[in-house]
Scaffold this active site. Structure first.
Site, short mmCIF file in Angstrom:
data_model
loop_
_atom_site.label_atom_id
_atom_site.label_comp_id
_atom_site.label_asym_id
_atom_site.label_seq_id
_atom_site.Cartn_x
_atom_site.Cartn_y
_atom_site.Cartn_z
N ASP A 228 0.82 -1.21 0.00
CA ASP A 228 0.00 0.00 0.00
C ASP A 228 0.85 1.27 0.00
OD1 ASP A 228 0.95 -0.16 2.60
OD2 ASP A 228 -1.00 0.05 3.56
N GLU A 229 2.14 1.13 0.28
CA GLU A 229 3.00 2.31 0.32
C GLU A 229 3.20 2.95 -1.05
OE1 GLU A 229 6.39 2.40 2.92
OE2 GLU A 229 5.74 0.58 3.93
N TYR B 2 12.05 3.09 -1.24
CA TYR B 2 11.44 1.76 -1.23
C TYR B 2 10.12 1.75 -1.98
CZ TYR B 2 8.24 -1.83 0.45
OH TYR B 2 7.28 -2.81 0.50
N LYS C 17 9.00 -0.09 -5.62
CA LYS C 17 7.88 -1.03 -5.76
C LYS C 17 6.86 -0.51 -6.77
CE LYS C 17 6.94 -4.32 -3.82
NZ LYS C 17 7.15 -5.75 -4.19
#
Length: 352
Positions: A138-139, A168, A172
């Site tokens: 979800d980040e 990060y 992703k």
């Protein structure tokens, strides 16, 4: 079914392997380069327990190595890829972003290309059965507070715009875009899943929950970033891996599925819950010599430290789609999951 699980020696990966070995008859090949976060103990247990069935294999390999990945595809002949391999610690990405770019972007590209080349030479029936599941986070959506202003959504859904905040999450997000492009451009049958913060037994000690448990058990201070009011949605790892298998088997190609625990709490509330569980456990077992003698509740061991750069204030996932379309429901409340995790880790520390 023959499934390749990249990153299968990591926290979520080992939980997934355990789930699949327990609940299915599939043949599994774990591909992992065994970084600092790998769980060699769990891998050894899988090997010992699967001596008779021959359903578990392990290969130490870097997904950035194209020739090695291609050889793995050629020899194993998979029906599905569950791609979990990733560098995932936000703090480490802030100090060493290059490693995240390499593994999360270049590694995902290499794996996608190997999958495409392998998939294209399959028969039409085999192509129909093949799946590539990208396990994301979800980040990639950034801060829910900012995203909500733009979309009006109270929680993240599969339709939220990407707005990553850290190296990060940006790496992703980049990998997710590649996955979508390989589906759109080449027809590779891909699916993407998003998860909220995972926790559970065997998680690496650099993460918040195991770090808090270790510190509090020893009577040591627990550092909390900023004012501790950052909100996260916590998902017990066993619920997550059950969802991943469901998505692999029943999810629609080209779709995205958000998996959350429906457990939004602030970081300070989370650590206070852990402190209370440990205090209660210590009270039940007062004669254990390993327990430090404390005169105040462990909540008092919480220390606030300077906030980290780009720290998102709030995450939260709306799991309506997977609940309605695939009939998934989390089985663990936050209290149940935390108690299980605390007791598991305390036993490892000798507090049993």
């Amino acid at each position: 079914m023959k499934i390749i699980i990249t990153g299968g020696a990591g926290f979520i990966g080992t939980a997934l392997v355990e789930y699949l070995l327990t609940h299915t008859e599939h043949q599994l090949l774990v591909v992992d380069k065994l970084t600092y976060a790998a769980n060699l103990t769990e891998l050894d247990q899988f090997k010992r327990h699967d001596k008779t069935n021959h359903r578990f294999q392990f290969i130490k390999a870097d997904i950035c190595d194209a020739s090695q990945v291609q050889n793995i595809f050629a020899s194993f002949q998979p029906n599905a890829i569950m791609h979990l391999a990733a560098e995932s610690h936000v703090d480490r990405s802030l100090t060493d972003p290059a490693e995240f770019i390499q593994t999360n972007i270049i590694g995902s590209y290499t794996l996608l290309e190997a999958s495409r080349q392998y998939w294209q030479q399959l028969s039409p029936a085999q192509q129909q059965q093949f799946r590539f599941l990208q396990v994301s986070t979800d980040e990639v959506f950034g801060d829910l507070a900012d995203n909500k202003q733009n979309t009006g959504n109270a929680l993240f859904t599969e339709t939220n715009a990407y707005a990553p905040s850290s190296p990060y999450s940006a790496s992703k997000a980049s990998a997710d875009h590649l996955v979508q492009a390989w589906h759109r451009s080449y027809g590779l049958p891909t699916i993407i899943s998003y998860c909220s913060n995972n926790y559970g037994p065997n998680q690496h000690k650099e993460k918040l929950i195991p770090k808090a448990i270790a510190q509090l058990a020893q009577g040591l201070a627990v550092p909390i970033y900023g004012d501790g009011q950052q909100i996260r949605d916590w998902l017990y790892v066993k619920d997550h891996v059950a969802a991943l298998y469901l998505i692999l088997r029943q999810g629609q190609v080209g779709q995205r599925y958000a998996v959350g625990g429906n457990n939004q709490v602030t970081n300070i509330e989370l650590v206070q819950k852990i402190a209370d569980i440990i205090d209660a456990y210590a009270k039940e077992k007062p004669k254990q010599q390993q327990w430090p003698l404390l005169t105040t509740p462990r909540r008092n061991l919480i220390q606030f430290v300077s906030d980290r750069p780009g720290h998102d204030k709030c995450y939260g996932i709306d799991s309506t789609k997977i609940k309605q379309q695939l009939n998934w429901q989390p089985q663990y409340s936050l209290q149940q999951g935390l108690q299980s995790t605390v007791h598991n880790l305390l036993a490892k520390y000798g507090h049993n």
